[in-house]
Each structure stands twice: as structure tokens, then as C-alpha cells.
Design an enzyme around this catalytic site. Sequence first.
Site, PDB file in Angstrom:
ATOM      1  N   CYS A   1       0.506   3.696   2.796  1.00 38.63           N
ATOM      2  CA  CYS A   1       0.587   3.088   4.243  1.00 38.63           C
ATOM      3  C   CYS A   1       2.296   3.497   4.109  1.00 38.63           C
ATOM      4  CB  CYS A   1       0.457   1.424   4.027  1.00 38.63           C
ATOM      5  SG  CYS A   1      -1.321   1.115   3.906  1.00 38.63           S
TER       6      CYS A   1
ATOM      7  N   CYS B   1       0.903  -1.175  -0.048  1.00 36.98           N
ATOM      8  CA  CYS B   1       0.018   0.008  -0.077  1.00 36.98           C
ATOM      9  C   CYS B   1       0.948   1.210  -0.120  1.00 36.98           C
ATOM     10  CB  CYS B   1      -1.001   0.126   1.223  1.00 36.98           C
ATOM     11  SG  CYS B   1      -1.629   1.485   1.700  1.00 36.98           S
TER      12      CYS B   1
END
Length: 106
Positions: free
Chosen positions: A32, A29
Site C-alpha cells: 500500500c 501494508c
Amino acid sequence: MNNLTDATFSKEVLESKIPVVVDFWAPWCGPCKVMGPIFEELSKGYPATALKFAKLNVDENSQFPSKFGVMSIPTLIVFKNGKPADQFVGIQDKVQLKKKLDAIIK
């Protein structure tokens, strides 16, 4: 900072005597990866007796992300007394997030 699993989540988060901020994330991600260093830096700014920081890889642990309705990552959920007290989805501004965390632990 604790790395949680489905097996350790209840003990480390739901049974914690102090508030716990959990970062629901995944290694692939992009957002992230941006949020990770902000989360790490914030974790160093609080005494371990006031606020706990933990991460849960949603690819390896699916029980609790689905239980708490995590649909997008990164998602930060603050647990207080074993229940979600606040939730933040997406990349968060460090200063604003710190203000919100300060308000929760007071």
C-alpha cells in the site's frame, strides 16, 4: 482526494455522478505504501469532473471492504453508476493503470 469512512462511502462513491476510484489500504501494508504515491500522482492527472479518487482505510472501516469482497490490499475498485466497474489487486503499473482508467471514463 477524499478520505472515506463507512459513514461517507455511500454518498461519496455509490451516489456519485462520475466514476470513483477507491483505494482500499491500511497504514501497515507495505505494498500500500508503494501504491500510495502512484495513486496520488494519477489523481492529479484527471479533471475533478471526469474521475474522482478516494481512499478507505480498511483497519478503521470494515463495512464496505467486506461488502465488495476486498480480501487483499491494496485493492483499487472503480465504481461507475454506483457499481463496481473494474478491480485491481496489488501494486499496479502507473502507465497500465492509467490506460485502464482512461478506457473506463470514455
